[in-house]
Write an enzyme that holds these catalytic residues in place. Structure first.
Site, short mmCIF file in Angstrom:
data_model
loop_
_atom_site.label_atom_id
_atom_site.label_comp_id
_atom_site.label_asym_id
_atom_site.label_seq_id
_atom_site.Cartn_x
_atom_site.Cartn_y
_atom_site.Cartn_z
N HIS A 71 0.84 -1.21 0.00
CA HIS A 71 0.00 0.00 0.00
C HIS A 71 0.87 1.25 0.00
CE1 HIS A 71 0.29 0.88 4.39
NE2 HIS A 71 0.21 -0.43 4.58
N ASP A 73 -0.16 4.39 0.89
CA ASP A 73 -0.48 5.42 1.88
C ASP A 73 0.16 5.11 3.23
OD1 ASP A 73 -2.29 3.19 2.11
OD2 ASP A 73 -3.56 4.39 3.43
N ASP A 101 6.09 0.50 7.08
CA ASP A 101 4.67 0.29 6.77
C ASP A 101 4.23 1.20 5.64
OD1 ASP A 101 2.06 -0.55 6.91
OD2 ASP A 101 1.62 0.35 8.83
N GLU A 130 -5.07 1.95 2.35
CA GLU A 130 -5.09 0.74 3.19
C GLU A 130 -5.34 1.12 4.65
OE1 GLU A 130 -3.44 -2.39 5.87
OE2 GLU A 130 -2.85 -0.31 5.69
N GLU A 131 -4.69 2.21 5.06
CA GLU A 131 -4.71 2.58 6.49
C GLU A 131 -6.07 3.06 6.97
OE1 GLU A 131 -2.45 1.88 8.47
OE2 GLU A 131 -0.53 1.85 7.41
N GLU A 155 3.53 -6.15 4.69
CA GLU A 155 3.19 -5.48 5.95
C GLU A 155 4.35 -5.82 6.87
OE1 GLU A 155 0.75 -3.57 7.50
OE2 GLU A 155 -0.04 -3.25 5.50
N HIS A 341 3.35 3.09 12.68
CA HIS A 341 2.34 4.02 13.23
C HIS A 341 2.86 4.83 14.42
CE1 HIS A 341 -1.34 1.72 11.42
NE2 HIS A 341 -0.28 1.62 10.65
ZN LIG Z 1 0.41 -1.23 6.51
#
Ligand SMILES: [Zn+2]
Length: 367
Positions: A71, A73, A101, A130-131, A155, A341
């Site tokens: 992903h 984003d 990520d 995705e997030e 991931e 994150h």
């Molecule tokens: Zn991710």
């Protein structure tokens, strides 16, 4: 080269609330240098921002043997974190938003493809949003944008192959009552007392769900949670309304509807006992889980290449959407989900390079 690509990817701010046009344009150019054919699957998101999924293929076909999926984003970052868009190496780690990520995986996939020559069709799939709920991947699954035999979804898993994941479901429950002065409760009906009865029942449903076990998971059953509750308007008024969120994470052998069915049966019983009982259930997410057999050639290949036994996770990934495109899917990538994150997100250099190597072996063996 892999670090250079990752630095370029991290430099492009691709937080989910902005368009990912710049980053997919960059990746498209990289893919064209590798002689891949590229195509966009665009859509307008709920805030009217244009988003793009990018599919790059080695052969002119919509049926591929292997898809590498990442992903584009990221989650937002603290503006005071100066390394967020300026990849910085320290003590064998590369720091930046998206470093693990999943821009690290994207850099590894592009690097792996630069040094292999697939004989069978291969696709690189780069998704948006995705997030914020796997939106881009769901779009691809809905449109059946391509058919895939095996998918490797990036991931951060510290390079441990993940062959199964729980689903994710969410509903808002609105229980209605009738307001009245609390000195005269017989004149109304409290939505809070009604909600409390339902929540008691949900606790029992939670206990009942423990009977249906899937030993590959921790915990090995469907879990549920009531994370938010809000009701009433004043201490001396019978509550006219009470709302709560019900979240559950079904094991992949159980449909998301199972919990809803049990819950609706509980509501029906409440209605029988109290004909005035009113309640609305708005299910907003029903993301399915996924499971690929431990005997799958993809699982075995990735176990061998990574030197780690395949495991499972209790959070959502795009693997379920890739399964909807006909494939067996495994999630794997460099970096640790616990570092994602957060400010100070990083990917270890050695894992990043090993990931490229694992992907190279996968391409050689499957394509
Ligand atoms: Zn991710």
């Amino acid at each position: 080269m892999i670090k250079e690509i990752l630095a370029d990817l991290v430099r492009i701010d691709s937080v989910s609330n902005r368009s990912n046009e710049e980053i997919v344009n960059y990746i498209e150019k990289r893919c064209q240098k590798l002689h891949l054919m590229t195509g966009f699957v665009p859509y307008i998101d709920q805030h009217l921002v244009q988003k793009f999924n990018l599919i790059a293929v080695t052969h002119r076909t919509d049926k591929v043997e292997l898809a590498l999926v990442g992903h584009t984003d990221t989650v937002p970052y603290d503006p005071n974190w100066t390394e967020a868009t300026n990849l910085t190496e320290r003590d064998g780690k590369l720091y930046g938003r998206g470093a693990c990520d999943t821009k690290g995986f994207i850099a590894a996939a592009l690097t792996a493809l630069a040094t292999t020559k697939p004989q069978k069709p291969l696709a690189l799939v780069f998704t948006a949003d995705e997030e914020i709920g796997l939106v881009g991947a769901k779009m691809l699954a809905e449109n059946q944008a391509l058919r895939v035999r095996y998918s490797i979804v990036g991931e951060p898993t510290s390079l441990k192959p993940i062959r199964a994941g729980k689903g994710y479901s969410l509903a808002e429950v609105i229980v209605k009552g009738r307001e009245a002065h609390s000195a005269y409760p017989a004149l109304g009906a409290s939505a809070v007392f009604r909600a409390a009865r339902l929540i008691n029942r949900l606790e029992s449903i939670g206990a009942q769900l423990r009977q249906d076990q899937h030993p590959a998971f921790d915990p090995p059953y469907t879990t549920l949670n009531i994370g938010l509750i809000h009701g009433g308007s004043a201490k001396n008024v019978l509550a006219g309304e009470c709302r709560f969120t019900l979240e559950w994470r079904p094991i992949p052998t159980q449909s998301s509807d199972h919990v809803l069915d049990l819950f609706n049966a509980a509501i029906a019983e409440e209605m029988q006992a109290d004909p005035d009982f009113r309640c609305e259930v708005n299910a907003s997410r029903q993301d399915t889980g996924f499971e690929t057999s431990p005997d799958s050639p993809l699982v075995q290949l990735l176990e061998k290449a990574s030197g780690k036994q395949a495991g499972t996770v209790a959070f959502g990934t795009e693997a379920a959407q890739m399964m909807a495109l006909g494939s067996e899917a495994v999630v794997i990538g460099p970096g640790d989900i616990r570092e994602a994150h957060r400010t100070g997100e990083f990917v270890p250099v050695d894992e990043l390079e090993r990931c490229a190597d694992i992907l190279r072996q996968s391409i050689q063996q499957l394509c």
